[in-house]
Design a protein around this motif. Structure first.
Motif, mmCIF file in Angstrom:
data_model
loop_
_atom_site.group_PDB
_atom_site.id
_atom_site.type_symbol
_atom_site.label_atom_id
_atom_site.label_comp_id
_atom_site.label_asym_id
_atom_site.label_seq_id
_atom_site.Cartn_x
_atom_site.Cartn_y
_atom_site.Cartn_z
ATOM 1 N N THR A 420 -2.403 -6.634 1.874
ATOM 2 C CA THR A 420 -1.302 -6.396 0.639
ATOM 3 C C THR A 420 -1.557 -4.808 0.566
ATOM 4 O OG1 THR A 420 -2.945 -6.696 -0.984
ATOM 5 C CG2 THR A 420 -1.637 -8.552 -0.267
ATOM 6 N N GLU A 421 -0.725 -4.318 -0.186
ATOM 7 C CA GLU A 421 -0.687 -2.962 -0.446
ATOM 8 C C GLU A 421 -1.758 -2.329 -1.129
ATOM 9 O OE1 GLU A 421 3.056 -2.748 -2.588
ATOM 10 O OE2 GLU A 421 4.125 -2.373 -0.791
ATOM 11 N N GLY A 422 -2.507 -3.391 -2.148
ATOM 12 C CA GLY A 422 -3.575 -2.890 -2.600
ATOM 13 C C GLY A 422 -5.013 -3.694 -1.893
ATOM 14 N N GLY A 423 -4.840 -4.043 -0.709
ATOM 15 C CA GLY A 423 -5.544 -4.648 0.187
ATOM 16 C C GLY A 423 -6.919 -3.536 0.699
ATOM 17 N N MET A 424 -6.651 -2.345 0.736
ATOM 18 C CA MET A 424 -7.862 -1.404 1.151
ATOM 19 C C MET A 424 -8.777 -1.250 0.058
ATOM 20 S SD MET A 424 -9.677 0.711 2.741
ATOM 21 C CE MET A 424 -8.733 0.831 4.221
ATOM 22 N N TYR A 425 -8.209 -1.293 -1.184
ATOM 23 C CA TYR A 425 -9.144 -1.178 -2.626
ATOM 24 C C TYR A 425 -10.140 -2.226 -2.637
ATOM 25 C CZ TYR A 425 -5.715 2.573 -3.879
ATOM 26 O OH TYR A 425 -5.035 3.407 -3.922
ATOM 27 N N ILE A 426 -9.543 -3.529 -2.127
ATOM 28 C CA ILE A 426 -10.472 -4.588 -2.078
ATOM 29 C C ILE A 426 -11.245 -4.607 -0.994
ATOM 30 C CG2 ILE A 426 -10.450 -7.221 -1.879
ATOM 31 C CD1 ILE A 426 -7.463 -7.202 -3.354
ATOM 32 N N PHE A 427 -10.799 -4.501 0.280
ATOM 33 C CA PHE A 427 -11.827 -4.062 1.231
ATOM 34 C C PHE A 427 -12.791 -3.033 1.020
ATOM 35 C CE2 PHE A 427 -13.198 -1.528 4.965
ATOM 36 C CZ PHE A 427 -12.966 -2.539 5.913
ATOM 37 N N TYR A 506 -9.582 8.313 -5.312
ATOM 38 C CA TYR A 506 -9.057 7.138 -6.374
ATOM 39 C C TYR A 506 -10.472 6.696 -6.961
ATOM 40 C CZ TYR A 506 -8.081 2.486 -8.139
ATOM 41 O OH TYR A 506 -8.053 1.291 -9.058
ATOM 42 N N VAL A 507 -10.255 6.618 -8.523
ATOM 43 C CA VAL A 507 -11.486 6.306 -9.257
ATOM 44 C C VAL A 507 -11.282 4.545 -9.560
ATOM 45 C CG1 VAL A 507 -12.974 6.680 -11.377
ATOM 46 C CG2 VAL A 507 -11.964 8.557 -10.091
ATOM 47 N N TYR A 508 -12.152 3.965 -9.066
ATOM 48 C CA TYR A 508 -12.104 2.388 -9.506
ATOM 49 C C TYR A 508 -12.424 2.334 -10.967
ATOM 50 C CZ TYR A 508 -12.177 0.677 -4.776
ATOM 51 O OH TYR A 508 -12.045 0.357 -3.468
ATOM 52 N N PRO A 509 -11.796 1.289 -11.474
ATOM 53 C CA PRO A 509 -11.666 1.017 -12.857
ATOM 54 C C PRO A 509 -13.148 0.292 -13.230
ATOM 55 C CG PRO A 509 -10.322 -0.700 -12.051
ATOM 56 C CD PRO A 509 -10.706 0.391 -10.927
ATOM 57 N N ASP A 510 -13.765 0.578 -14.622
ATOM 58 C CA ASP A 510 -15.050 0.095 -15.019
ATOM 59 C C ASP A 510 -15.353 -1.380 -14.451
ATOM 60 O OD1 ASP A 510 -15.318 2.554 -16.009
ATOM 61 O OD2 ASP A 510 -14.844 2.051 -17.903
ATOM 62 N N TYR A 511 -14.111 -2.479 -14.770
ATOM 63 C CA TYR A 511 -14.548 -3.562 -14.292
ATOM 64 C C TYR A 511 -14.756 -4.080 -12.937
ATOM 65 C CZ TYR A 511 -9.535 -3.935 -12.501
ATOM 66 O OH TYR A 511 -8.383 -3.860 -12.097
ATOM 67 N N ALA A 512 -14.217 -2.970 -11.850
ATOM 68 C CA ALA A 512 -14.690 -3.390 -10.425
ATOM 69 C C ALA A 512 -16.068 -3.274 -10.221
ATOM 70 C CB ALA A 512 -14.088 -1.820 -9.660
ATOM 71 N N ALA A 513 -16.915 -2.549 -11.000
ATOM 72 C CA ALA A 513 -18.399 -2.619 -10.738
ATOM 73 C C ALA A 513 -18.988 -3.918 -10.874
ATOM 74 C CB ALA A 513 -19.355 -1.644 -11.498
ATOM 75 N N SER A 514 -18.600 -4.706 -12.063
ATOM 76 C CA SER A 514 -18.635 -6.271 -12.474
ATOM 77 C C SER A 514 -18.454 -6.911 -11.220
ATOM 78 C CB SER A 514 -18.178 -6.560 -13.516
ATOM 79 O OG SER A 514 -18.676 -5.573 -14.843
ATOM 80 N N ILE A 515 -17.286 -6.728 -10.729
ATOM 81 C CA ILE A 515 -16.990 -7.544 -9.692
ATOM 82 C C ILE A 515 -17.683 -7.436 -8.308
ATOM 83 C CG2 ILE A 515 -14.984 -8.038 -8.051
ATOM 84 C CD1 ILE A 515 -12.993 -7.363 -10.129
#
Length: 578
Positions: A420-427, A506-515
């Motif tokens: 997806t278009e946001g796939g790189m952030y997930i990767f 790009y700065v990941y949101p705070d909840y990304a660390a929890s994930i």
């Protein structure tokens, strides 16, 4: 030969080609080779040999081999889990490489100029052009205000660490055409159908090479494990004959011995060794389990370890010879064009290759090489998961093709999110956290279980049964003291100095660390859970249950059936005093 090629193909991956050169140049250049070789010898080789030995001796999958100590049989499930996650994640890298292979056959490489629908008005052809624009800015031209305004407004399109690459044609092809990248993790966006098709083709190739298990993998590696070395050699010769190529190679090897006093350099070397060789993923154990019982496991471990280490050094020469040419053409320092990971493989290197005569040929060879490096590793990871399934449910062996197909198709479906278009952030999030905890923890636990609980003397006797000679003193010492100490230090250092994930600016949101930390502990959960389950299933008081769960199960023993009776009655009696 098939075993050696398989295990080298499994260990030698993109980490050796895209990560090692960058880490080396940032940590003292040629001086980094000292801590790297030390860590390779004292940490990588002992752990590699440990997994090869137990896999070959028992002949079982990565999950079932831990019957050697039932208390930690969850360790095998953790290896299975992290291999499964890694499969879903890394296959998209193969899809990206395949996408570039396709466009490498174009009459004009699409990342060579800015005359494409996806290019923005701020695109420049190369890093040299960007430097010219920067010079114009310093001279007070009108471009200054235009670019400054753009730089203030764009939040995600800058991409990589080096601002000099932010507007190049190669960068925009990667960000806008390949990824179609969204504004952040909050915006997954739509599926990139071309990447999805490449992902499907990648999984079709994987299934075509593993559907008969280790037999078909053993034949595939004759091609996939050898061709990358041929391509690397061709690229090295070409790189060293280019203007600036030798300077780039010298920059890569020039030692900065002052870096050796920095503890972080040694930590980086140990971590790089760990990621380069691939222990604790289960693949080494699985491949060794198919080897003949009397094969010289220590010789194989020694050979594969130093081939893997040598490949990292060799790949660095290849990468930096071409980057030296790129820096020479742009008249900038090599540090301004160096990067790591996807930034090197899909932005910097394509731009460099586009400047060569017949760029289609060099791009085609480079991305085919990346594909083969990824596929080699993925073959063994699929076999790691499949071998666990078939060891647990032997009746499924008659439906091997169907089970393997189902697993590959299921993994393909899970991997769609990375297209997806946001796939790189997930990767990037998965890649950042996946190995943060489990790999170092698992390697440490392996040493404790096998060298202390099972016992280094037993382990030496097992090796003597296979090879005809006992374990050398070097391995006895490193298994018990040196390797676990190094892994414990790196594990603690990783936890205490861990930083949040990044992707360019790009700065990941705070909840990304929890994930991310949830992803990191998933492989660790089975280890803890199975400890309690194993103790609960034993009889007696708590202490007695723990002691019983530390003894090898009845299923543990030599894979060669003719030795099993002798193993239990003469050489390795499992008694109360064992």
């Amino acid at each position: 030969m098939e075993y050696l090629l398989s295990i080298i193909g499994y260990s030698v991956s993109l980490t050796n080609v895209l990560r090692f050169p960058y880490i080396c140049s940032r940590n003292g250049g040629g001086a980094f080779l000292i801590p790297y070789i030390v860590c390779l010898t004292l940490c990588g080789l002992p752990l590699f040999s440990l997994e090869v030995t137990i896999g070959q001796f028992c002949g079982k999958s990565a999950a079932h081999v831990w019957s050697v100590c039932p208390l930690v049989k969850g360790l095998g499930i953790g290896m299975l889990t992290i291999s499964g996650i890694g499969l879903v994640e890394y296959t998209v890298v193969c899809a990206w490489a395949l996408y570039y292979v396709y466009y490498s056959c174009a009459t004009i490489l699409p990342w060579r100029d800015c005359q494409n629908p996806w290019n923005s008005e701020y695109c420049v052809q190369s890093i040299k052009s960007f430097k010219d624009i920067t010079s114009s800015e310093l001279n007070g031209s009108d471009i200054n205000s235009t670019l400054t305004t753009h730089n203030r407004t764009r939040s995600f399109a800058e991409g990589w660490e080096k601002s000099a690459l932010a507007h190049t044609a190669a960068e925009e092809f990667w960000q806008h055409k390949v990824l179609g990248i969204s504004s952040g993790l909050d915006h997954i966006g739509s599926i990139k159908w071309e990447i999805l098709l490449c992902l499907f083709i990648s999984w079709a190739i994987i299934f075509g090479c593993v559907f008969k298990g280790v037999r078909s993998v053993g034949k595939a590696v004759y091609v996939t494990a050898t061709l990358p070395y041929i391509f690397l050699f061709i690229l090295l010769v070409r790189g060293l004959t280019l203007p600036g190529g030798p300077s780039g190679a010298l920059f890569y090897l020039t030692p900065d011995f002052s870096k050796l006093l920095d503890i972080q350099v040694w930590m980086a070397a140990c971590a790089q060794v760990f990621f380069s060789l691939g222990p604790a993923w289960g693949g080494i154990i699985t491949l060794a389990s198919y080897n003949t019982f009397h094969a010289d496991c220590l010789r194989n471990a020694l050979f594969c370890t130093y081939v893997c280490g040598g490949t990292s050094l060799f790949a660095g020469l290849v990468v930096f010879s071409v980057l030296g040419f790129m820096a020479h053409e742009a008249d900038v320092p090599v540090t301004d064009v160096s990067s790591s990971g996807p930034g090197l493989g899909f932005v910097v290197y394509p731009e460099a290759l586009a400047q060569l005569p017949v760029p289609q040929l060099w791009s085609f060879l480079f991305f085919i090489m990346l594909m083969l490096l990824v596929l080699d590793t993925l073959f063994s990871m699929v076999e790691t998961v499949a071998s666990v399934i078939f060891d647990e449910y032997p009746s499924l062996l008659k439906w091997r093709n169907t089970v393997t197909l189902g697993y590959c198709f299921g993994s393909f479906l899970l991997g769609i999110v990375t297209t997806t278009e946001g796939g790189m952030y997930i990767f990037q999030l998965i890649d950042w956290y996946m190995a943060a905890v489990f790999l170092f923890f698992a390697g440490f636990l392996e040493c404790i279980v096998l060298a202390w609980i099972y016992g280094v003397n037993r382990l030496s006797a097992d090796m003597e049964l296979m090879t005809g000679r006992p374990t050398p003193c070097f391995f006895r010492v490193t298994w018990r003291y040196v390797t676990p100490a190094m892994l414990l230090i790196v594990f603690i250092s990783t936890l205490t100095k861990y930083v949040p994930p990044t992707y360019g600016n790009y700065v990941y949101p705070d909840y990304a660390a929890s994930i991310g930390w949830s992803i990191a502990i998933i492989p660790c959960i089975p280890v803890v859970v199975m400890m309690f389950v194993t103790i609960y299933n034993e009889d007696g008081a708590i202490l007695q249950r723990i002691i019983k769960s530390l003894r090898p199960a009845e299923s543990w023993g030599p894979a060669q059936l003719s030795y099993r009776e002798m193993y239990f009655t003469q050489n390795h009696p499992i008694t109360e005093n064992s």
